[in-house]
Write an enzyme that holds these catalytic residues in place. Structure first.
Site, PDB file in Angstrom:
ATOM      1  N   HIS A  13       0.887  -1.230  -0.110  1.00  0.00           N
ATOM      2  CA  HIS A  13      -0.005  -0.086  -0.111  1.00  0.00           C
ATOM      3  C   HIS A  13       0.969   1.227  -0.030  1.00  0.00           C
ATOM      4  O   HIS A  13       1.597   1.469   0.900  1.00  0.00           O
ATOM      5  CB  HIS A  13      -0.730   0.060   1.231  1.00  0.00           C
ATOM      6  N   HIS A  15       1.517   5.214  -1.631  1.00  0.00           N
ATOM      7  CA  HIS A  15       1.103   6.449  -2.383  1.00  0.00           C
ATOM      8  C   HIS A  15       2.589   6.940  -2.939  1.00  0.00           C
ATOM      9  O   HIS A  15       3.349   7.544  -2.284  1.00  0.00           O
ATOM     10  CB  HIS A  15       0.474   7.535  -1.596  1.00  0.00           C
ATOM     11  N   LYS A  99      -9.238  -0.522  -6.061  1.00  0.00           N
ATOM     12  CA  LYS A  99      -9.403   0.131  -4.770  1.00  0.00           C
ATOM     13  C   LYS A  99     -10.759   0.720  -4.647  1.00  0.00           C
ATOM     14  O   LYS A  99     -11.131   1.583  -5.356  1.00  0.00           O
ATOM     15  CB  LYS A  99      -8.142   1.238  -4.506  1.00  0.00           C
ATOM     16  N   HIS A 136     -10.536   0.910   1.567  1.00  0.00           N
ATOM     17  CA  HIS A 136     -10.327   1.844   2.630  1.00  0.00           C
ATOM     18  C   HIS A 136     -11.570   1.722   3.561  1.00  0.00           C
ATOM     19  O   HIS A 136     -12.728   2.223   3.347  1.00  0.00           O
ATOM     20  CB  HIS A 136     -10.341   3.351   1.929  1.00  0.00           C
ATOM     21  N   HIS A 174      -4.639  -0.905   5.503  1.00  0.00           N
ATOM     22  CA  HIS A 174      -4.085  -0.014   6.752  1.00  0.00           C
ATOM     23  C   HIS A 174      -5.336  -0.243   8.113  1.00  0.00           C
ATOM     24  O   HIS A 174      -5.886   0.555   8.508  1.00  0.00           O
ATOM     25  CB  HIS A 174      -4.198   1.479   6.483  1.00  0.00           C
ATOM     26  N   ASP A 247       1.210   2.482   3.596  1.00  0.00           N
ATOM     27  CA  ASP A 247       0.511   3.897   3.344  1.00  0.00           C
ATOM     28  C   ASP A 247       1.256   4.797   3.489  1.00  0.00           C
ATOM     29  O   ASP A 247       0.755   6.096   3.934  1.00  0.00           O
ATOM     30  CB  ASP A 247      -0.643   3.977   4.341  1.00  0.00           C
TER      31      ASP A 247
END
Length: 346
Positions: A13, A15, A99, A136, A174, A247
């Site tokens: 995960h 970004h 996602k 999420h 997460h 994350d």
């Protein structure tokens, strides 16, 4: 133990953003990690296989010369997502997962799903072709307290979805609560969870005690201490249903240090040092490889990495920069609030 060699880890995960920010942060991941599942919440988001193809090319172009790193691409689920496009992306080998962002749950999630029923044709196709759904896991209804949103999501969204589509493979990303840990443990099949570096280390006091500290603010927000301890127990247990998803989410400091600061903590640069510290504290260094390098590939049906990294315990504290400079602006690095002694040997 003073030295530990493990299979090269993956980040399930991550970004990376885009443009100057992508170019500024990619090396911190490719230095230690072989692969990462790349989040699609850009502006505009990565909603089609064509979008993912173009984004992957930009990531590879930004890699430092000589680094071997494979971005695992995801699609941003919307109520208009084409089941055919998703299936084609899966069959091509480009798309690793889709996602689900509940609309308004986190950064750049305003285009996410408001009515899950409208996305059912895509989810049914994903279940049929074996494409995982990454979620999420928070509701966004204003009457639900922010610290309860994960538990309510499990009860009102995730469990009904899994009962409706038990063959759909779901990753709870997460995980932040003991509720999430217990729910994953109770599942007989097709459910796993990623756990971040920072949620193993901070609880909500880090954000609120002694003044507002925006660089510890993330979504899902850190919870009370009992939840943090449940996460640590799960991560260090060796249970194959739990694996690393950092994350890591870079934002430039002006967007964090303001009246309405962005959610996100940047951990890519020091994650392995932080994890070694946590696992050493828990007497579980022998299980770090499972959490960081083995469980994730098994869940996503990928081979483990053939190469390895070595962590060395230094007598002196290992230092990391307080900030990194990117072409988009300065990004503050996660401070675990204790000295780190484990270092990745280069």
């Amino acid at each position: 133990m003073q030295k530990l060699t493990i299979r090269r880890p993956d980040d399930w995960h991550l970004h990376l953003r885009d443009g100057a920010m992508l170019e500024g942060v990619i090396a911190d991941t490719s230095r230690h990690f072989a692969r990462a599942i790349i989040m699609p919440n850009l502006v505009p988001p990565v909603v089609t296989t064509a979008d993912a193809t173009a984004y992957r090319e930009r990531i590879l172009k930004a890699l430092p010369a000589g680094d071997r790193f494979e971005p695992l691409m995801t699609l941003y689920l919307t109520e208009q997502t084409s089941p055919d496009d998703v299936e084609e992306g899966k069959k091509s080998g480009l798309i690793t997962a889709v996602k689900l962002y509940p609309a308004g749950a986190t950064t750049n999630s305003h285009g996410g799903v408001r009515d899950l029923n409208k996305a059912m044709p895509v989810l049914e196709r994903m279940a049929k072709v074996g494409l995982p759904l990454c979620v999420h896991g928070e509701v966004t209804t204003p009457e639900v307290d922010i610290f309860d949103r994960e538990a309510v999501f499990i009860e009102t969204v995730l469990d009904p979805l899994r009962q409706r589509l038990p063959e759909l493979k779901v990753t709870m990303e997460h995980v932040t609560t003991s509720d999430g840990i217990s729910y994953i443990k109770s599942a007989k099949a097709n459910l796993a969870g990623s756990i971040t570096t920072h949620h193993l280390i901070i609880n909500r006091n880090a954000i609120l005690v002694g003044g507002i500290r925006p660089h510890y603010y993330c979504l899902p927000v850190a919870k009370r201490e009992s939840h943090r301890l449940a996460l640590r127990a799960a991560a260090t247990s060796g249970d194959t249903r739990f694996f690393l998803g950092t994350d890591s989410a870079p934002h430039v400091d002006p967007l964090k240090e303001c009246a309405c600061g962005c959610a996100g903590i940047y951990t890519s640069i020091n994650t392995m040092s932080c994890l070694a510290h946590v696992f050493e504290q828990e007497g579980a260094l022998d299980r770090l490889e499972a959490f960081a390098s083995l469980n994730g590939p098994a869940w996503y049906g990928l081979p483990v990495n053939e190469d390895s990294i070595t962590l060395v315990r230094r007598p002196e504290a290992v230092t990391f920069p307080a900030k990194i400079e990117t072409g988009a602006g300065p990004v503050t690095v996660f401070d675990p609030m204790f000295p780190l002694h484990w270092d990745v040997e280069i």
